[in-house]
Design a protein around this motif. Sequence first.
Motif, mmCIF file in Angstrom:
data_model
loop_
_atom_site.group_PDB
_atom_site.id
_atom_site.type_symbol
_atom_site.label_atom_id
_atom_site.label_comp_id
_atom_site.label_asym_id
_atom_site.label_seq_id
_atom_site.Cartn_x
_atom_site.Cartn_y
_atom_site.Cartn_z
ATOM 1 N N MET A 1 0.821 -1.197 0.000
ATOM 2 C CA MET A 1 0.000 0.000 0.000
ATOM 3 C C MET A 1 0.860 1.253 0.000
ATOM 4 O O MET A 1 0.538 2.215 -0.655
ATOM 5 C CB MET A 1 -0.947 -0.036 1.205
ATOM 6 C CG MET A 1 -1.810 1.182 1.309
ATOM 7 S SD MET A 1 -2.915 1.370 -0.090
ATOM 8 C CE MET A 1 -4.366 1.867 0.719
ATOM 9 N N THR A 2 1.964 1.257 0.733
ATOM 10 C CA THR A 2 2.828 2.432 0.774
ATOM 11 C C THR A 2 3.376 2.745 -0.608
ATOM 12 O O THR A 2 3.447 3.911 -0.989
ATOM 13 C CB THR A 2 3.978 2.219 1.780
ATOM 14 O OG1 THR A 2 3.402 1.973 3.069
ATOM 15 C CG2 THR A 2 4.868 3.432 1.859
ATOM 16 N N VAL B 1 0.737 4.641 -2.523
ATOM 17 C CA VAL B 1 0.630 6.036 -2.090
ATOM 18 C C VAL B 1 1.787 6.853 -2.667
ATOM 19 O O VAL B 1 1.582 7.946 -3.217
ATOM 20 C CB VAL B 1 0.606 6.149 -0.546
ATOM 21 C CG1 VAL B 1 0.652 7.602 -0.102
ATOM 22 C CG2 VAL B 1 -0.612 5.448 0.032
ATOM 23 N N SER C 1 -5.873 7.090 -2.016
ATOM 24 C CA SER C 1 -4.858 6.187 -1.459
ATOM 25 C C SER C 1 -4.411 6.648 -0.070
ATOM 26 O O SER C 1 -4.154 5.820 0.804
ATOM 27 C CB SER C 1 -3.673 6.021 -2.405
ATOM 28 O OG SER C 1 -2.994 7.226 -2.597
ATOM 29 N N LYS D 1 -4.913 4.498 3.357
ATOM 30 C CA LYS D 1 -3.771 4.258 4.253
ATOM 31 C C LYS D 1 -4.112 4.721 5.668
ATOM 32 O O LYS D 1 -3.809 4.025 6.646
ATOM 33 C CB LYS D 1 -2.539 4.989 3.721
ATOM 34 C CG LYS D 1 -1.264 4.622 4.418
ATOM 35 C CD LYS D 1 -0.939 3.180 4.141
ATOM 36 C CE LYS D 1 0.407 2.811 4.662
ATOM 37 N NZ LYS D 1 0.625 1.368 4.642
ATOM 38 N N ASN D 2 -4.748 5.867 5.777
ATOM 39 C CA ASN D 2 -5.116 6.404 7.081
ATOM 40 C C ASN D 2 -6.133 5.498 7.774
ATOM 41 O O ASN D 2 -6.064 5.291 8.985
ATOM 42 C CB ASN D 2 -5.672 7.825 6.933
ATOM 43 C CG ASN D 2 -5.828 8.507 8.258
ATOM 44 O OD1 ASN D 2 -4.943 8.467 9.095
ATOM 45 N ND2 ASN D 2 -6.971 9.133 8.453
ATOM 46 N N GLU E 1 -6.402 2.305 7.440
ATOM 47 C CA GLU E 1 -5.699 1.103 7.901
ATOM 48 C C GLU E 1 -5.120 1.304 9.299
ATOM 49 O O GLU E 1 -5.006 0.367 10.069
ATOM 50 C CB GLU E 1 -4.546 0.753 6.944
ATOM 51 C CG GLU E 1 -4.976 0.193 5.629
ATOM 52 C CD GLU E 1 -3.792 -0.054 4.713
ATOM 53 O OE1 GLU E 1 -2.630 -0.012 5.170
ATOM 54 O OE2 GLU E 1 -4.023 -0.294 3.515
#
Length: 103
Positions: A1-2, A5, A94, A98-99, A101
């Motif tokens: 995921m990173t 982003v 994205s 991420k936030n 998660e």
Amino acid sequence: MTDKVLTHFRECIPIFQAMSDPYRQDIVVMLCEHGALTVKQITDRTTLSRSAISHHLQVLKAIGLASSDKRGTEQYYTVHLTEATHLLKNLVTSLEEKNQELS
């Protein structure tokens, strides 16, 4: 995921760089408000010279935020936000994912 982003951030770098200039922000808003404008018409609405306006328009064209269309002897410039909006929405989405998660 990173990686996703960061990829979205990097895709947006040209937009961030181009739009960090207040004059280019002004030009984009003018084109949104008035549609197609010539360099002279834009110059008449700012304190910048024709050559400065032309430079800013070239920067916007280079990243796809503007295009020109010759009508008679004049070049008319228009703004194109679809691609930039798409890239920025991808970035925001994205980041939100991420936030979430982390929550």
